[in-house]
Design a protein around this motif. Sequence first.
Motif, PDB file in Angstrom:
ATOM      1  N   ASN A 176     -46.215 -14.933  14.230  1.00  0.00           N
ATOM      2  CA  ASN A 176     -45.438 -14.681  13.008  1.00  0.00           C
ATOM      3  C   ASN A 176     -44.109 -13.984  13.321  1.00  0.00           C
ATOM      4  O   ASN A 176     -43.097 -14.237  12.648  1.00  0.00           O
ATOM      5  N   ALA A 177     -44.119 -13.123  14.328  1.00  0.00           N
ATOM      6  CA  ALA A 177     -42.876 -12.439  14.712  1.00  0.00           C
ATOM      7  C   ALA A 177     -41.847 -13.443  15.220  1.00  0.00           C
ATOM      8  O   ALA A 177     -40.667 -13.397  14.846  1.00  0.00           O
ATOM      9  N   ALA A 178     -42.290 -14.355  16.081  1.00  0.00           N
ATOM     10  CA  ALA A 178     -41.380 -15.378  16.607  1.00  0.00           C
ATOM     11  C   ALA A 178     -40.895 -16.293  15.493  1.00  0.00           C
ATOM     12  O   ALA A 178     -39.705 -16.658  15.426  1.00  0.00           O
ATOM     13  N   THR A 179     -41.794 -16.670  14.599  1.00  0.00           N
ATOM     14  CA  THR A 179     -41.419 -17.525  13.468  1.00  0.00           C
ATOM     15  C   THR A 179     -40.402 -16.832  12.576  1.00  0.00           C
ATOM     16  O   THR A 179     -39.447 -17.453  12.091  1.00  0.00           O
ATOM     17  N   HIS A 180     -40.598 -15.537  12.367  1.00  0.00           N
ATOM     18  CA  HIS A 180     -39.664 -14.741  11.553  1.00  0.00           C
ATOM     19  C   HIS A 180     -38.256 -14.775  12.162  1.00  0.00           C
ATOM     20  O   HIS A 180     -37.259 -14.942  11.435  1.00  0.00           O
ATOM     21  N   LEU A 181     -38.171 -14.629  13.478  1.00  0.00           N
ATOM     22  CA  LEU A 181     -36.866 -14.661  14.142  1.00  0.00           C
ATOM     23  C   LEU A 181     -36.239 -16.055  14.076  1.00  0.00           C
ATOM     24  O   LEU A 181     -35.024 -16.187  13.890  1.00  0.00           O
ATOM     25  N   PRO A 293     -30.000   0.153  13.132  1.00  0.00           N
ATOM     26  CA  PRO A 293     -30.548  -0.244  11.823  1.00  0.00           C
ATOM     27  C   PRO A 293     -32.063  -0.043  11.775  1.00  0.00           C
ATOM     28  O   PRO A 293     -32.699   0.102  12.818  1.00  0.00           O
ATOM     29  N   SER A 294     -32.599  -0.040  10.563  1.00  0.00           N
ATOM     30  CA  SER A 294     -34.046   0.100  10.406  1.00  0.00           C
ATOM     31  C   SER A 294     -34.747  -1.052  11.135  1.00  0.00           C
ATOM     32  O   SER A 294     -34.256  -2.177  11.170  1.00  0.00           O
ATOM     33  N   LEU A 295     -35.893  -0.739  11.737  1.00  0.00           N
ATOM     34  CA  LEU A 295     -36.559  -1.662  12.661  1.00  0.00           C
ATOM     35  C   LEU A 295     -37.622  -2.496  11.963  1.00  0.00           C
ATOM     36  O   LEU A 295     -38.512  -1.965  11.295  1.00  0.00           O
ATOM     37  N   THR A 296     -37.535  -3.810  12.149  1.00  0.00           N
ATOM     38  CA  THR A 296     -38.594  -4.713  11.695  1.00  0.00           C
ATOM     39  C   THR A 296     -39.802  -4.509  12.606  1.00  0.00           C
ATOM     40  O   THR A 296     -39.678  -4.512  13.837  1.00  0.00           O
ATOM     41  N   THR A 297     -40.974  -4.333  12.009  1.00  0.00           N
ATOM     42  CA  THR A 297     -42.161  -3.991  12.799  1.00  0.00           C
ATOM     43  C   THR A 297     -43.360  -4.876  12.470  1.00  0.00           C
ATOM     44  O   THR A 297     -43.463  -5.434  11.372  1.00  0.00           O
ATOM     45  N   ILE A 298     -44.232  -4.985  13.467  1.00  0.00           N
ATOM     46  CA  ILE A 298     -45.595  -5.481  13.247  1.00  0.00           C
ATOM     47  C   ILE A 298     -46.447  -4.223  13.105  1.00  0.00           C
ATOM     48  O   ILE A 298     -46.659  -3.484  14.069  1.00  0.00           O
ATOM     49  N   LEU A 299     -46.897  -3.961  11.899  1.00  0.00           N
ATOM     50  CA  LEU A 299     -47.636  -2.741  11.588  1.00  0.00           C
ATOM     51  C   LEU A 299     -49.135  -3.010  11.733  1.00  0.00           C
ATOM     52  O   LEU A 299     -49.705  -3.810  10.997  1.00  0.00           O
ATOM     53  N   GLN A 300     -49.748  -2.342  12.681  1.00  0.00           N
ATOM     54  CA  GLN A 300     -51.182  -2.513  12.909  1.00  0.00           C
ATOM     55  C   GLN A 300     -51.976  -1.504  12.068  1.00  0.00           C
ATOM     56  O   GLN A 300     -51.513  -0.375  11.851  1.00  0.00           O
ATOM     57  N   PRO A 301     -53.171  -1.889  11.613  1.00  0.00           N
ATOM     58  CA  PRO A 301     -53.989  -0.983  10.789  1.00  0.00           C
ATOM     59  C   PRO A 301     -54.698   0.055  11.654  1.00  0.00           C
ATOM     60  O   PRO A 301     -55.929   0.099  11.735  1.00  0.00           O
ATOM     61  N   SER A 332     -52.782  -7.460  10.936  1.00  0.00           N
ATOM     62  CA  SER A 332     -51.577  -6.630  10.968  1.00  0.00           C
ATOM     63  C   SER A 332     -50.589  -7.169   9.935  1.00  0.00           C
ATOM     64  O   SER A 332     -50.785  -8.236   9.361  1.00  0.00           O
ATOM     65  N   GLN A 333     -49.509  -6.429   9.730  1.00  0.00           N
ATOM     66  CA  GLN A 333     -48.540  -6.790   8.688  1.00  0.00           C
ATOM     67  C   GLN A 333     -47.129  -6.752   9.249  1.00  0.00           C
ATOM     68  O   GLN A 333     -46.744  -5.788   9.918  1.00  0.00           O
ATOM     69  N   LEU A 334     -46.362  -7.791   9.005  1.00  0.00           N
ATOM     70  CA  LEU A 334     -44.961  -7.808   9.410  1.00  0.00           C
ATOM     71  C   LEU A 334     -44.129  -7.144   8.325  1.00  0.00           C
ATOM     72  O   LEU A 334     -44.145  -7.575   7.171  1.00  0.00           O
ATOM     73  N   ILE A 335     -43.411  -6.095   8.680  1.00  0.00           N
ATOM     74  CA  ILE A 335     -42.542  -5.377   7.749  1.00  0.00           C
ATOM     75  C   ILE A 335     -41.092  -5.702   8.116  1.00  0.00           C
ATOM     76  O   ILE A 335     -40.583  -5.213   9.134  1.00  0.00           O
ATOM     77  N   ALA A 336     -40.457  -6.548   7.327  1.00  0.00           N
ATOM     78  CA  ALA A 336     -39.081  -6.969   7.627  1.00  0.00           C
ATOM     79  C   ALA A 336     -38.079  -5.892   7.197  1.00  0.00           C
ATOM     80  O   ALA A 336     -38.119  -5.401   6.067  1.00  0.00           O
ATOM     81  N   ARG A 337     -37.189  -5.546   8.132  1.00  0.00           N
ATOM     82  CA  ARG A 337     -36.145  -4.558   7.846  1.00  0.00           C
ATOM     83  C   ARG A 337     -34.818  -5.067   8.393  1.00  0.00           C
ATOM     84  O   ARG A 337     -34.680  -6.236   8.765  1.00  0.00           O
ATOM     85  N   ALA A 338     -33.854  -4.174   8.488  1.00  0.00           N
ATOM     86  CA  ALA A 338     -32.485  -4.582   8.796  1.00  0.00           C
ATOM     87  C   ALA A 338     -32.297  -5.158  10.193  1.00  0.00           C
ATOM     88  O   ALA A 338     -31.372  -5.942  10.430  1.00  0.00           O
ATOM     89  N   SER A 339     -33.168  -4.812  11.153  1.00  0.00           N
ATOM     90  CA  SER A 339     -32.951  -5.255  12.534  1.00  0.00           C
ATOM     91  C   SER A 339     -33.116  -6.754  12.736  1.00  0.00           C
ATOM     92  O   SER A 339     -32.746  -7.288  13.781  1.00  0.00           O
ATOM     93  N   THR A 340     -33.662  -7.438  11.720  1.00  0.00           N
ATOM     94  CA  THR A 340     -33.780  -8.898  11.820  1.00  0.00           C
ATOM     95  C   THR A 340     -33.082  -9.599  10.649  1.00  0.00           C
ATOM     96  O   THR A 340     -33.329 -10.774  10.397  1.00  0.00           O
ATOM     97  N   ALA A 341     -32.229  -8.879   9.956  1.00  0.00           N
ATOM     98  CA  ALA A 341     -31.544  -9.476   8.799  1.00  0.00           C
ATOM     99  C   ALA A 341     -30.602 -10.595   9.253  1.00  0.00           C
ATOM    100  O   ALA A 341     -29.998 -10.520  10.326  1.00  0.00           O
ATOM    101  N   SER A 342     -30.492 -11.612   8.421  1.00  0.00           N
ATOM    102  CA  SER A 342     -29.601 -12.743   8.738  1.00  0.00           C
ATOM    103  C   SER A 342     -28.143 -12.368   8.509  1.00  0.00           C
ATOM    104  O   SER A 342     -27.824 -11.517   7.677  1.00  0.00           O
TER     105      SER A 342
END
Length: 342
Positions: A176-181, A293-301, A332-342
Motif C-alpha cells: 500500500n505504501a508503494a501504491t500510495h507513492l 514536512p509532516s511525515l506520511t506513516t504506516i502506523l502499526q497497532p 496497520s494504517q497508512l496515515i497520509a501527510r505532507a511528505s507524500t503530497a502531490s
Amino acid sequence: MTGGNKNDKVNMKTLAKELNLSTATISKALRDSYDISPETKLRVMEAARRLNYVPNAYASSLRKQSSNTIAIIIPEIADSFFSQAINGIESIVAPKKYHALIYLSHDSYEREASMFNDLASGRVDGLIMSVASSTQDTGHIKTLQETGIPIVFFDRVCEDITADKIVTDDYNSAYNAATHLLQAGCKNISLVTISGYPSILTAREQGYRNALTENGFVVKDAEIVTCSNKYTEENVNMIKAHLTTVKPDGIIATVEQLATATYLACDELKLQIPRDVKVICFTNQITAAILNPSLTTILQPAYDMGKQAAETLFGRLSGRLNEAKQELIMPSQLIARASTAS
C-alpha cells in the motif's frame, strides 16, 4: 533400550529418545498437561515405569512454583513501536499482579542468546519477545521452549518455531505504501531498509517489489538501500549517495530511525520533501505530524499487539487457551501527510 539399568541416569532426554518424542512433549506428559493426548501420556508413563525414571524433585518443585514474573525481550526501547507495545503488555500484566522483566537485546544475536540461561532457571513463567535482526540460529529459543515455558512472539517472529505469534500485515502495508507513492506521481521509488533477517523485512521488501512489478516497473537491486539498524552518520551518507546517484522521487523507509536519516540526507543535499522526493515510513513516532514536512506513516497497532501478546501468554499459562499455536495478523494504517503530497 528395553529396560532400565540402575547405573544409568534415566532422564527426560532418555525417555524422549526411547519414544522418539521431544523433551517438551515428555515434560508436558509427565505434568499431565492439557495439550498432550491421552494416548501419548500413556506411552510416556509406561516408558517411565519400565525404565525406572525418577523425577528430579528439586527441578519439579521449581516448575510447580509460579514466579509471578514474565520476561519481555525487545531489540530496543527508543523505537516508539516497542515502547507502545510494552504499555500494551503492562495493561494486562499489572492487573494480574505479575511483574515484567524487560531485556534489551540491542538488536544483537549474541546478547539475545546470552539472556536465555537466566530465563531457564525458573525465574520467569513465560516469555514475550521480538527477535533481534541478526538472529538466524534459533537454538537458544527452542531450548527454552523445550522446558515448557510458553513463548509468544510479536512483530519480529521466528518462522521455524511453532509458537503463538502476533504480527501486523507487513506485506500489505508495504504494498500500500508503494501504491500510495505511485498514485502521488512517483516513477522511481526506492526502499531504504536495514540489514538482518527478521520476518518483517522480507515481507516489507516483497510488498514493495510486487506493487511496483504489478504496475509495470522493474525493480533493480540498486533501488534498495541497506543500512545498519542504528542511527549513524554512515546511514545518512549512504542515503545521500543513493539520492545523488539513483535519484529516486519516492522513498519507503522500513524502520523508524531511517526516516530521520532520510530527512537529514535530503536537507544536506538541499532536496525538498515532497517536491523533489516523497517519503513514507513505518513508524509510530508521535512527532511524525509535526515534522517539517509532516511525515506520511504506516502506523502499526503497537499497543494492541502488546496487549494481545500478553493476553495470549496468560491464556497459555492458565490453560484457558489450549488450541494449537496461532498467528494473529493485526492491520496497520497508512496515515497520509505532507511528505507524500502531490
